[in-house]
Design an enzyme around this catalytic site. Structure first.
Site, PDB file in Angstrom:
ATOM      1  N   ARG A 191       0.914   1.635  -9.988  1.00 46.06           N
ATOM      2  CA  ARG A 191       0.185   0.638  -9.047  1.00 46.06           C
ATOM      3  C   ARG A 191      -1.321   0.350  -9.425  1.00 46.06           C
ATOM      4  NH1 ARG A 191       0.096   0.508  -2.438  1.00 46.06           N
ATOM      5  NH2 ARG A 191      -0.696   2.728  -2.752  1.00 46.06           N
ATOM      6  N   ASP A 471      -4.172   7.596   3.759  1.00 46.18           N
ATOM      7  CA  ASP A 471      -4.891   6.916   2.598  1.00 46.18           C
ATOM      8  C   ASP A 471      -5.537   5.817   3.002  1.00 46.18           C
ATOM      9  OD1 ASP A 471      -2.893   5.029   3.086  1.00 46.18           O
ATOM     10  OD2 ASP A 471      -1.839   4.952   1.375  1.00 46.18           O
TER      11      ASP A 471
END
Length: 563
Positions: A191, A471
């Site tokens: 990613r 996150d």
């Protein structure tokens, strides 16, 4: 000799000879930042950066339209009739009506994706994730990785080494060793950072390169052929998109990259994270643009909550309660899941589930058992809805995910076509009957936001807080909720007080004092710095598109040009 004619001027404004994060590697940063690799990144930059900027401008045009709709609703005393905040694009009706087109057939190593683990490309975490009992591994340069120069370039070094079975290393406390050759380990999907981010340590003709193109370009240039040889890629996860034109941009990047390196078009596969509210209204269009390269869609649940609050932040009637009440059972979340699964399976591609953010709780068996039971219930819900697999944040959770999804008896359930009657109004139904906004909810959001931002400023993008792996997405939810509560002067359900800028600021100051006092770093902690950036956001005085871009300049380590 360079393989690129008339190479553009590339400058690396960072140290390329820094010390590795872990034990010595056979690969150096110079081996990654070769002239030809940088020319490849520069080619992508020159070809696509103007289109990238136009896509970002379009996002703000959409936001202005939403805000105008919100102002009209406010003027009408909260009456939303006649105001269309979002709708399916009229210009792509033919795409939605055409029943003939399908996404790509699952590529080698991607047919069965029952359990996907995620994490940043730190050397030790790469080894641990590849050794985990999972199907696939999403290697993350985005939300779980603070984009320091060291994290970004050594992430590329570590991936280069892992793919070539040379990542094993030893520390004074532990030996890290792959349990088998890379070819027989979980399939990796990388990613890159989103379209909104820059890599300011590298410029082309004096302009900072797109972080997306930097991350993708270096990885693709060095590893695409090797992964094709192994029958394991190259595969990607694409984050934060808000429009089908952003997917078209990625598709064109893939085609140019494959053509330049002589790799057959369609070799690349990409799973798109549907983690923004605008993208939920363009799922079919996004798949259509990437159809030759598509590996499906994923429910990026935390970012989706963040985006929903962000885009509707100035619209009356869309205020969400304390974070713990915003679950997958919320009407707007359930509608989004239903639509994603139905669209994916009708178009023949995977519909991946979201993150189980729990991590094992040590020294408390009862609490740990309760957390694992919640993970199992969440994965069972996803299986029964029709998902083909799901995410976990920790290797210890993989057996639960495997057990749940293996029970389907097939590599995937793309053949399952659930009925779905989700309308635009359902995707915007943010009414949650239970829970309200409380002082404790304010404290929790401030604490999570501060702790995450402080760790991010020190170079860590995934942070364990309260037995959850936080996150950037979860920190963004905290920030956006605080802005929304202040902006709409929400009345607290526990005290009856109104949420004001002074209230959030006073609690923020308390949190900074408490967290600083408990910090193992002593005076070297960065809570005061985090609070400086956090304060105007939680007072409702400004709203930044992303925390990561807000804080990015604080972690830059610019040097004199090396090339």
């Amino acid at each position: 000799m360079s393989t690129f004619p008339n190479p553009p001027r590339v400058q690396v404004l960072a140290d390329i000879d820094s010390t590795p994060q872990f034990a010595p590697s056979k690969t150096t940063v110079s081996d990654i930042l070769t002239p030809d690799a940088l020319q490849f990144v520069a080619l992508l930059h020159r070809s696509f950066d103007d289109r990238r900027k136009k896509c970002l401008e379009n996002r703000q045009a959409v936001q202005r339209d939403i805000d105008a709709g919100g102002a009209q609703i406010a003027q009408n005393g909260g009456d939303a009739s006649g105001v269309k905040l979002f709708q399916l694009p009229t210009e792509t009706q033919r795409v939605r009506d055409d029943v003939s087109w399908q996404g790509a057939v699952p590529a080698p190593g991607l047919a069965e994706r029952h359990s996907e683990i995620t994490g940043p490309p730190l050397r030790n975490m790469l080894v641990n994730a590849l050794n985990a009992p999972v199907s696939t591994y999403m290697v993350d340069f985005e939300d779980s990785a603070a984009p320091t120069w060291a994290n970004c370039v050594y992430g590329q070094v570590n991936l280069f080494d892992a793919i070539r079975d040379q990542i094993d290393f030893r520390t004074p406390r532990k030996e890290y060793k792959l349990r088998a050759p890379f070819a027989s380990l979980p399939t990796i999907l990388v990613r890159p950072r989103g379209w909104h981010m820059l890599e300011k340590h590298v410029t082309v003709d004096g302009i900072p390169v797109s972080a997306s193109l930097f991350d993708f370009g270096l990885f693709f240039y060095h590893n695409a052929r090797k992964l094709v040889e192994l029958g394991k890629g190259p595969y990607f996860y694409l984050p934060k998109m808000e429009h089908y034109l952003e997917a078209r941009l990625w598709n064109d990047v893939f085609n140019v990259a494959q053509d330049v390196l002589g790799i057959a078009r369609g070799t690349v596969r990409a799973t798109v994270l549907i983690e923004t509210l605008p993208a939920a209204f363009q799922m079919e269009e996004i798949l259509f643009e990437l159809r030759a390269h598509s590996a499906g869609l994923n429910c990026g649940r935390w970012d989706y909550i963040f985006s929903t609050i962000k885009r509707l932040r100035n619209v009356p009637g869309h205020v969400l309660p304390d974070r713990q009440h915003v679950t997958m059972k919320a009407p707007f979340m359930d509608a989004y899941v239903q639509r994603l699964i139905e669209v994916c399976h009708r178009r023949g591609v995977h519909a991946m589930g979201g993150m189980a953010a729990y991590i094992p709780i040590k020294n408390d068996e009862r609490a740990n058992s309760a957390a694992l039971a919640q993970v199992r219930a969440d994965k069972e819900r996803e299986l029964n809805k029709g998902h083909d697999g799901s995410w976990v944040a920790h290797p210890a959770l993989a057996p639960i995910c495997n057990e749940v999804f293996h029970s389907m008896g097939t590599p995937n359930q793309i053949h399952f076509r659930p009925e779905c009657n989700v309308q635009a109004v359902d995707l915007l139904n943010t009414r949650i009957s239970q829970g309200g906004v409380t002082v404790e909810g304010i404290r929790q959001n401030l604490s999570i936001g501060l702790q995450y931002m402080e760790a991010w400023l020190r170079g860590s993008g995934c942070v364990p807080i309260n037995n959850l792996m936080e996150d950037a997405a979860t920190a963004e939810v905290s920030r956006c909720q605080l802005y929304q509560w202040v902006t709409h002067r929400v009345k607290l359900s526990d005290t009856g007080d109104v949420v004001t800028p002074d209230l959030t600021q006073s609690i923020l100051e308390e949190q900074v004092s408490e967290l600083s006092a408990k910090s193992p770093l002593g005076k070297d902690n960065k809570f005061e710095l985090a609070a400086k950036y956090f304060l105007p956001e939680i007072r409702g005085e400004k709203f930044s598109e992303f925390l990561t871009t807000l804080l990015y300049d604080e972690i830059l380590t610019l040097k004199t040009s090396r090339l």
